[in-house]
Every structure is written in C-alpha cells, then in structure tokens.
Design an enzyme around this catalytic site. Sequence first.
Site, PDB file in Angstrom:
ATOM      1  N   ARG A 177       0.740 -42.670  15.477  1.00  0.00           N
ATOM      2  CA  ARG A 177       2.011 -42.587  16.209  1.00  0.00           C
ATOM      3  C   ARG A 177       3.028 -41.777  15.416  1.00  0.00           C
ATOM      4  O   ARG A 177       2.893 -41.581  14.207  1.00  0.00           O
ATOM      5  CB  ARG A 177       2.558 -43.974  16.527  1.00  0.00           C
ATOM      6  CG  ARG A 177       3.002 -44.768  15.328  1.00  0.00           C
ATOM      7  CD  ARG A 177       3.670 -46.074  15.740  1.00  0.00           C
ATOM      8  NE  ARG A 177       3.775 -46.981  14.614  1.00  0.00           N
ATOM      9  CZ  ARG A 177       4.711 -47.909  14.476  1.00  0.00           C
ATOM     10  NH1 ARG A 177       5.626 -48.052  15.404  1.00  0.00           N
ATOM     11  NH2 ARG A 177       4.731 -48.716  13.428  1.00  0.00           N
TER      12      ARG A 177
ATOM     13  N   GLY B  52      -9.287 -36.588   8.522  1.00  0.00           N
ATOM     14  CA  GLY B  52      -7.851 -36.870   8.621  1.00  0.00           C
ATOM     15  C   GLY B  52      -7.292 -37.433   7.326  1.00  0.00           C
ATOM     16  O   GLY B  52      -7.967 -37.476   6.289  1.00  0.00           O
ATOM     17  N   GLN B  53      -6.051 -37.870   7.439  1.00  0.00           N
ATOM     18  CA  GLN B  53      -5.320 -38.311   6.237  1.00  0.00           C
ATOM     19  C   GLN B  53      -5.938 -39.559   5.608  1.00  0.00           C
ATOM     20  O   GLN B  53      -6.201 -39.592   4.409  1.00  0.00           O
ATOM     21  CB  GLN B  53      -3.876 -38.640   6.624  1.00  0.00           C
ATOM     22  CG  GLN B  53      -3.130 -37.454   7.143  1.00  0.00           C
ATOM     23  CD  GLN B  53      -1.875 -37.253   6.314  1.00  0.00           C
ATOM     24  OE1 GLN B  53      -1.956 -37.009   5.111  1.00  0.00           O
ATOM     25  NE2 GLN B  53      -0.734 -37.383   6.937  1.00  0.00           N
ATOM     26  N   ILE B  54      -6.142 -40.599   6.418  1.00  0.00           N
ATOM     27  CA  ILE B  54      -6.693 -41.835   5.850  1.00  0.00           C
ATOM     28  C   ILE B  54      -8.118 -41.579   5.373  1.00  0.00           C
ATOM     29  O   ILE B  54      -8.542 -42.076   4.320  1.00  0.00           O
ATOM     30  CB  ILE B  54      -6.640 -42.993   6.876  1.00  0.00           C
ATOM     31  CG1 ILE B  54      -5.188 -43.327   7.190  1.00  0.00           C
ATOM     32  CG2 ILE B  54      -7.361 -44.236   6.351  1.00  0.00           C
ATOM     33  CD1 ILE B  54      -4.996 -44.356   8.291  1.00  0.00           C
ATOM     34  N   GLY B  55      -8.856 -40.778   6.138  1.00  0.00           N
ATOM     35  CA  GLY B  55     -10.216 -40.431   5.723  1.00  0.00           C
ATOM     36  C   GLY B  55     -10.219 -39.869   4.309  1.00  0.00           C
ATOM     37  O   GLY B  55     -11.012 -40.295   3.454  1.00  0.00           O
TER      38      GLY B  55
ATOM     39  N   ASP C  10      -0.857 -55.419   6.755  1.00  0.00           N
ATOM     40  CA  ASP C  10       0.305 -56.274   7.026  1.00  0.00           C
ATOM     41  C   ASP C  10       0.368 -57.414   6.010  1.00  0.00           C
ATOM     42  O   ASP C  10       1.438 -57.763   5.518  1.00  0.00           O
ATOM     43  CB  ASP C  10       0.206 -56.839   8.454  1.00  0.00           C
ATOM     44  CG  ASP C  10       0.041 -55.737   9.475  1.00  0.00           C
ATOM     45  OD1 ASP C  10       0.927 -54.879   9.566  1.00  0.00           O
ATOM     46  OD2 ASP C  10      -1.001 -55.710  10.167  1.00  0.00           O
TER      47      ASP C  10
ATOM     48  N   ASN D 274      -5.271 -47.073  15.726  1.00  0.00           N
ATOM     49  CA  ASN D 274      -4.359 -47.906  16.530  1.00  0.00           C
ATOM     50  C   ASN D 274      -4.424 -47.657  18.029  1.00  0.00           C
ATOM     51  O   ASN D 274      -4.746 -46.547  18.444  1.00  0.00           O
ATOM     52  CB  ASN D 274      -2.923 -47.661  16.053  1.00  0.00           C
ATOM     53  CG  ASN D 274      -2.612 -48.479  14.822  1.00  0.00           C
ATOM     54  OD1 ASN D 274      -2.975 -49.630  14.733  1.00  0.00           O
ATOM     55  ND2 ASN D 274      -1.916 -47.864  13.870  1.00  0.00           N
TER      56      ASN D 274
ATOM     57  N   HIS E  39      -1.602 -56.273  15.389  1.00  0.00           N
ATOM     58  CA  HIS E  39      -1.084 -55.325  14.381  1.00  0.00           C
ATOM     59  C   HIS E  39      -0.005 -54.505  15.077  1.00  0.00           C
ATOM     60  O   HIS E  39      -0.234 -53.378  15.520  1.00  0.00           O
ATOM     61  CB  HIS E  39      -2.220 -54.435  13.860  1.00  0.00           C
ATOM     62  CG  HIS E  39      -1.728 -53.342  12.951  1.00  0.00           C
ATOM     63  ND1 HIS E  39      -1.042 -53.579  11.782  1.00  0.00           N
ATOM     64  CD2 HIS E  39      -1.823 -51.988  13.054  1.00  0.00           C
ATOM     65  CE1 HIS E  39      -0.739 -52.427  11.204  1.00  0.00           C
ATOM     66  NE2 HIS E  39      -1.191 -51.447  11.959  1.00  0.00           N
TER      67      HIS E  39
ATOM     68  N   VAL F   5      -9.644 -49.324  12.358  1.00  0.00           N
ATOM     69  CA  VAL F   5      -8.355 -48.987  11.736  1.00  0.00           C
ATOM     70  C   VAL F   5      -7.466 -48.257  12.746  1.00  0.00           C
ATOM     71  O   VAL F   5      -6.258 -48.479  12.807  1.00  0.00           O
ATOM     72  CB  VAL F   5      -8.578 -48.109  10.484  1.00  0.00           C
ATOM     73  CG1 VAL F   5      -7.256 -47.675   9.866  1.00  0.00           C
ATOM     74  CG2 VAL F   5      -9.436 -48.846   9.455  1.00  0.00           C
TER      75      VAL F   5
ATOM     76  N   GLY G 198     -13.076 -39.961  11.882  1.00  0.00           N
ATOM     77  CA  GLY G 198     -11.795 -39.354  11.521  1.00  0.00           C
ATOM     78  C   GLY G 198     -11.750 -39.008  10.055  1.00  0.00           C
ATOM     79  O   GLY G 198     -10.683 -38.980   9.429  1.00  0.00           O
TER      80      GLY G 198
HETATM   81  P1  NAD Z   1      -4.933 -38.258  11.198  1.00  0.00           P
HETATM   82  O1  NAD Z   1      -4.422 -37.602  12.437  1.00  0.00           O
HETATM   83  O2  NAD Z   1      -4.564 -37.713   9.866  1.00  0.00           O
HETATM   84  O3  NAD Z   1      -6.520 -38.335  11.251  1.00  0.00           O
HETATM   85  C1  NAD Z   1      -7.192 -38.756  12.370  1.00  0.00           C
HETATM   86  C2  NAD Z   1      -8.502 -37.988  12.407  1.00  0.00           C
HETATM   87  O4  NAD Z   1      -9.291 -38.543  13.453  1.00  0.00           O
HETATM   88  C3  NAD Z   1      -8.317 -36.507  12.706  1.00  0.00           C
HETATM   89  O5  NAD Z   1      -8.971 -35.734  11.710  1.00  0.00           O
HETATM   90  C4  NAD Z   1      -8.979 -36.330  14.071  1.00  0.00           C
HETATM   91  O6  NAD Z   1      -9.610 -35.081  14.221  1.00  0.00           O
HETATM   92  C5  NAD Z   1      -9.984 -37.475  14.057  1.00  0.00           C
HETATM   93  N1  NAD Z   1     -10.427 -37.924  15.366  1.00  0.00           N
HETATM   94  C6  NAD Z   1      -9.730 -37.986  16.520  1.00  0.00           C
HETATM   95  N2  NAD Z   1     -10.524 -38.424  17.517  1.00  0.00           N
HETATM   96  C7  NAD Z   1     -11.739 -38.666  16.980  1.00  0.00           C
HETATM   97  C8  NAD Z   1     -12.966 -39.118  17.497  1.00  0.00           C
HETATM   98  N3  NAD Z   1     -13.121 -39.391  18.794  1.00  0.00           N
HETATM   99  N4  NAD Z   1     -14.018 -39.233  16.654  1.00  0.00           N
HETATM  100  C9  NAD Z   1     -13.897 -38.925  15.348  1.00  0.00           C
HETATM  101  N5  NAD Z   1     -12.745 -38.472  14.804  1.00  0.00           N
HETATM  102  C10 NAD Z   1     -11.681 -38.355  15.605  1.00  0.00           C
HETATM  103  O7  NAD Z   1      -4.497 -39.808  11.311  1.00  0.00           O
HETATM  104  P2  NAD Z   1      -4.511 -40.904  10.155  1.00  0.00           P
HETATM  105  O8  NAD Z   1      -3.191 -40.906   9.473  1.00  0.00           O
HETATM  106  O9  NAD Z   1      -5.746 -40.757   9.356  1.00  0.00           O
HETATM  107  O10 NAD Z   1      -4.570 -42.235  11.055  1.00  0.00           O
HETATM  108  C11 NAD Z   1      -5.712 -42.564  11.806  1.00  0.00           C
HETATM  109  C12 NAD Z   1      -5.452 -43.794  12.663  1.00  0.00           C
HETATM  110  O11 NAD Z   1      -5.253 -44.950  11.834  1.00  0.00           O
HETATM  111  C13 NAD Z   1      -4.197 -43.711  13.544  1.00  0.00           C
HETATM  112  O12 NAD Z   1      -4.491 -44.262  14.838  1.00  0.00           O
HETATM  113  C14 NAD Z   1      -3.213 -44.586  12.812  1.00  0.00           C
HETATM  114  O13 NAD Z   1      -2.200 -45.088  13.676  1.00  0.00           O
HETATM  115  C15 NAD Z   1      -4.123 -45.686  12.321  1.00  0.00           C
HETATM  116  N6  NAD Z   1      -3.617 -46.525  11.229  1.00  0.00           N
HETATM  117  C16 NAD Z   1      -3.908 -47.859  11.289  1.00  0.00           C
HETATM  118  C17 NAD Z   1      -3.481 -48.693  10.284  1.00  0.00           C
HETATM  119  C18 NAD Z   1      -3.779 -50.169  10.322  1.00  0.00           C
HETATM  120  O14 NAD Z   1      -3.282 -50.891   9.451  1.00  0.00           O
HETATM  121  N7  NAD Z   1      -4.547 -50.679  11.265  1.00  0.00           N
HETATM  122  C19 NAD Z   1      -2.760 -48.175   9.199  1.00  0.00           C
HETATM  123  C20 NAD Z   1      -2.485 -46.810   9.169  1.00  0.00           C
HETATM  124  C21 NAD Z   1      -2.915 -45.985  10.199  1.00  0.00           C
HETATM  125  C1  LMR Z   2       0.855 -48.925   9.727  1.00  0.00           C
HETATM  126  O1  LMR Z   2       1.007 -50.136   9.889  1.00  0.00           O
HETATM  127  O2  LMR Z   2       1.363 -48.306   8.777  1.00  0.00           O
HETATM  128  C2  LMR Z   2      -0.022 -48.165  10.689  1.00  0.00           C
HETATM  129  O3  LMR Z   2      -0.436 -48.981  11.743  1.00  0.00           O
HETATM  130  C3  LMR Z   2       0.589 -46.910  11.173  1.00  0.00           C
HETATM  131  C4  LMR Z   2       1.738 -47.161  12.135  1.00  0.00           C
HETATM  132  O4  LMR Z   2       1.724 -46.559  13.218  1.00  0.00           O
HETATM  133  O5  LMR Z   2       2.619 -47.945  11.809  1.00  0.00           O
END
Ligand code: NAD
Ligand code: LMR
Length: 327
Positions: A90, A12-15, A157, A129, A185, A127, A9
Amino acid sequence: MATTITITGAGGQIGYALLFRIAAGDLLGAEEHVRLRLLEIPQGVKSAEGAALELQDGAFALLDDVEVTDSADTAFDGCDLALLVGARPRGPGMERGDLLAANAGIFGPQGRAIAENAAPGVRVTVVGNPANTNALIAASAADGVPAERFSALTRLDENRARAQLAAALEAPVASIRNVPIWGNHSATQFPDVSHATIDGRPVRDALAERVGDVPSWLEDTFIPRVAKRGAEIIDVRGSSSVASAANAAIGHARDWVRGTEGWTSAGVVSHGEYGVPEGLVSSFPVESVDGQWRIVEGLEIDAWSRARIDASVAELVAEREAVRELL
Ligand code: NAD
Ligand code: LMR
C-alpha cells in the site's frame, strides 16, 4: 537433505531483505542446507535474477541451489516452506484492506500450485497484504492441504508491541513476553497486554508505575501506535516496512519449524476458539509444538478486550464476504 524454500515476490523489497538472511541460516539454523526457489511475475524476474547472482557471490555454505522462475508450478515443486510475499504494497493514505482488489487474485492460483506441487508437509506463511484474507484464499484453493499449513504474518505487530512496551518501561525487549496480537493485520488489530510479563512480573503493574493511568495509555497511546505503525513507516520512509517485515517473517517461519518457548502471535485458521468464527484466518496467541501452531486456549478475556477482538474479527468477516467468489 536440503530444505526447499519458495519465496514469491523475491525480486521485491522484502524479498531482497529475506534471501540473504535465509541463505545465512537465520531461518533454519547453522546446520540446515537450503534450496531457494524464487517466484516472480515476468516484470520482476530480472530483479530476482540479480538477487540470485548476489546470492552466488555471497558464497553461503548452506545454500545448495537457487532457481528463479515465473512459473508457480516450478517454484512450488517439492517446496517445504513457502513465504508468499509477492503482492502490491500500500501507499500513503491507503488501508491494507484496500489492497484486496489488487492482490486477492494472486493467492488462489498459488494455493492451487502449492497443492499440486509442494512436499506433503509444506508450511506456508503469507506476508502479502491483506495477509489474513490472502492466507484464507490460498488455503481454500489448496485442495488436500490442511488449512493449518497456512498462516499469516502478525509477528511484526507483536514485535512492534513488545518494542513499544520496552521503550515505555525502559527495559530490554527480551524481558517482555506474552504480548499476543488478536484479529486482523490491520488498524483494528488488538495488541493485548493483559497477560504480558516483564521479567515474570505483570506488565500492567510495571506500566502503572510509569504511565499512571494504564487503560488510558493503552487506549490513547499504545494500541494506536502499534496498530498504525505500518502507516507511520510509510509516512516516514516513503514506502512500507521492509527489513522489519523480513525479520518478522523469518522469526515466524523459524518458530513454526523449530518450536517456541512461550507464546507468539500468528494468523491461523480458527476452529471457533475464543468465539472467532470457524474458518477465518485470525491472529491468536499461539505456540508451536511439533511443527504445528497451537492456539493458546483458556485465557481470560475481559469485556474491554472482547470488544476489541470482536471489532477486528468483524473486519475479517467483511473481508471474507468481499472475496466470497474466490473461496
Ligand atoms: P514490492 O513491491 O517491493 O515487491 C513485491 C514483489 O512481488 C514485486 O517484485 C512484484 O513483481 C512481485 N509480485 C507481484 N505479483 C506477484 C505474483 N503473482 N507472483 C510472484 N511475485 C509477484 O513489495 P514489498 O515491499 O516487498 O511488499 C510485499 C507485500 O508484503 C505487500 O503486499 C506488503 O503490503 C506486504 N507486507 C506485509 C507485512 C506483514 O506484516 N504482513 C509487512 C510488510 C509488507
Ligand atoms: C506493515 O505492517 O508494515 C505492513 O503490513 C505494510 C503496511 O502496509 O503497513
């Protein structure tokens, strides 16, 4: 020799929030060279390629090489550290568990590709969800890789919990230690202050001087604030947390590799510790010793805390049931 880090990913944003900090040495330190492998789905490849161009323009001394691919086998080839971020986030009104249907299918194939291609000592941080159950799916699919090499991110968290305590106590966040997250989480998580200290003194004593009725403050203010912070961020910014999530992922992976002083929190596979059913990926208080997470054992858990841990663990059991055919 450089460490190979795979980020899924990555477009994406976190990336985007992760890549430049890793290239700058925030994860492995100022001496360790890195090779980045950026995995995306075909629609996300352009965005990851753009990030790769910018990585080049950053002229990072520690960055040896960047490769963008939509092939999991290529992305995990020789991988030492994997950050599995790629998954749908989400939106407003959703719980993270609602993402299971959309995201669970991603983690089995990636677990298999890790088993077939990664370096023998690979360490995988999930990471995307719902992170705990996705880690369980990936670990189950990774034949021959010990389940202990997979962990789920609950450091965000913990950081939120420490920051809320610091604000309530008007104290520096660094003075607050040992605030583990238990369970999932999700909104059922249990941020636990029972063993927390501020400058070595029990946080509960310091809170009593500030907030009066500590149990009510924990129940009505602190726990909901921490457990629902992800939803609050979505509400206020319009999309889920990014930079704080990347920061937590870097802290988690850095501590896993380089060790901890004191405890932190991570979703790790249970061997039955604290009554958590074996095999679940649940958050616990952990230390990192010799490159491995170790659950901090022997903590006293009172009845109120026990009920909260049990509720979150019950949710993990239900998530595991929901994905049973993927395990
Ligand atoms: P985003 O939509 O900006 O980026 C996600 C990226 O993943 C996209 O570029 C998409 O093309 C890519 N992707 C989708 N399926 C894929 C696959 N099979 N293989 C490779 N890449 C793939 O989302 P984001 O804001 O970067 O968030 C990513 C994930 O992290 C979400 O599920 C979000 O809920 C989760 N998250 C978890 C935590 C935590 O504390 N655990 C915190 C924040 C976000
Ligand atoms: C967070 O805790 O910020 C992430 O898991 C994103 C979410 O869906 O809350």
